[in-house]
Write an enzyme that holds these catalytic residues in place. Structure first.
Site, mmCIF file in Angstrom:
data_model
loop_
_atom_site.group_PDB
_atom_site.id
_atom_site.type_symbol
_atom_site.label_atom_id
_atom_site.label_comp_id
_atom_site.label_asym_id
_atom_site.label_seq_id
_atom_site.Cartn_x
_atom_site.Cartn_y
_atom_site.Cartn_z
ATOM 1 N N HIS A 65 -3.372 16.908 -4.671
ATOM 2 C CA HIS A 65 -3.430 16.332 -3.324
ATOM 3 C C HIS A 65 -3.139 17.307 -2.561
ATOM 4 O O HIS A 65 -3.867 17.591 -1.453
ATOM 5 C CB HIS A 65 -2.507 15.333 -3.460
ATOM 6 C CG HIS A 65 -2.580 14.390 -2.229
ATOM 7 N ND1 HIS A 65 -3.007 13.305 -1.990
ATOM 8 C CD2 HIS A 65 -2.144 15.034 -0.888
ATOM 9 C CE1 HIS A 65 -2.842 12.842 -0.641
ATOM 10 N NE2 HIS A 65 -2.295 13.933 -0.084
ATOM 11 N N GLU A 66 -1.905 18.082 -2.565
ATOM 12 C CA GLU A 66 -1.707 18.923 -1.491
ATOM 13 C C GLU A 66 -2.835 20.193 -1.455
ATOM 14 O O GLU A 66 -2.883 20.992 -0.491
ATOM 15 C CB GLU A 66 -0.138 19.561 -1.633
ATOM 16 C CG GLU A 66 0.917 18.540 -1.623
ATOM 17 C CD GLU A 66 0.787 17.437 -0.318
ATOM 18 O OE1 GLU A 66 0.355 18.078 0.530
ATOM 19 O OE2 GLU A 66 0.906 16.228 -0.465
HETATM 20 ZN ZN LIG Z 1 -1.923 14.553 1.926
#
Ligand SMILES: [Zn+2]
Ligand SMILES: [Zn+2]
Length: 154
Positions: free
Chosen positions: A67-68
């Site tokens: 996600h990051e």
């Molecule tokens: Zn995020």
């Protein structure tokens, strides 16, 4: 797992899933209270809440890192890197990152049980011994679903 191992894991996931190197730093942030991870727009660093690993295990940690990394790579390529951007949504789906970063704040997490018959959900702050409990609606047995926020089922 320490910061160095986290760094290696992020670099490895970056190459494997994004086919691009991660050239900045990743580290565990013990002061993050409720979020699982964070991407810093100014420094391009990624920090990850250690609780994600402790509470939810390595698969969830990988999901948070992906996600990051979606924020990271899209931002560096001047594409839509925010949650609401199409680029972000498409890439996140492609790499199988966590859709939302799990809330690791104890105060909002419940032990969730489900009735084996009517499938209604039971939320409890404390873990219960399911053999002693029955569904309030139909008196059937319960199964343990896991720790979740109420919103996860909304
Ligand atoms: Zn995020
Ligand atoms: Zn029931």
């Amino acid at each position: 797992m320490n910061d160095e191992q986290l760094q290696q894991l992020v670099e490895q996931i970056s190459l494997e899933w994004f086919k691009r190197p991660f050239l900045h730093r990743a580290f565990f942030n013990r002061r993050l209270k409720t979020t699982g991870g964070r991407y810093h727009i100014k420094t391009h660093h990624i920090d990850v809440n250690k609780k994600v690993l402790d509470r939810f295990g390595i698969d969830e940690l990988v999901g948070v890192i992906k996600h990051e990394l979606c924020h990271y790579h899209l931002h560096l390529q001047h594409k839509g890197y925010r949650h609401q951007d199409k680029d972000f949504k498409v890439l996140l789906k492609q790499v199988g990152g966590s859709r939302y970063v799990k809330n690791v704040d104890d105060n909002v997490l419940f032990h969730v049980y489900q009735c084996t018959c009517c499938e209604c959900l039971v939320f409890r702050k404390r873990k219960i011994e399911i053999k002693y409990y029955r569904c309030a609606n139909c008196l059937s047995a319960l199964v343990y679903v896991g720790r979740h926020k109420r919103e996860d089922f909304a």
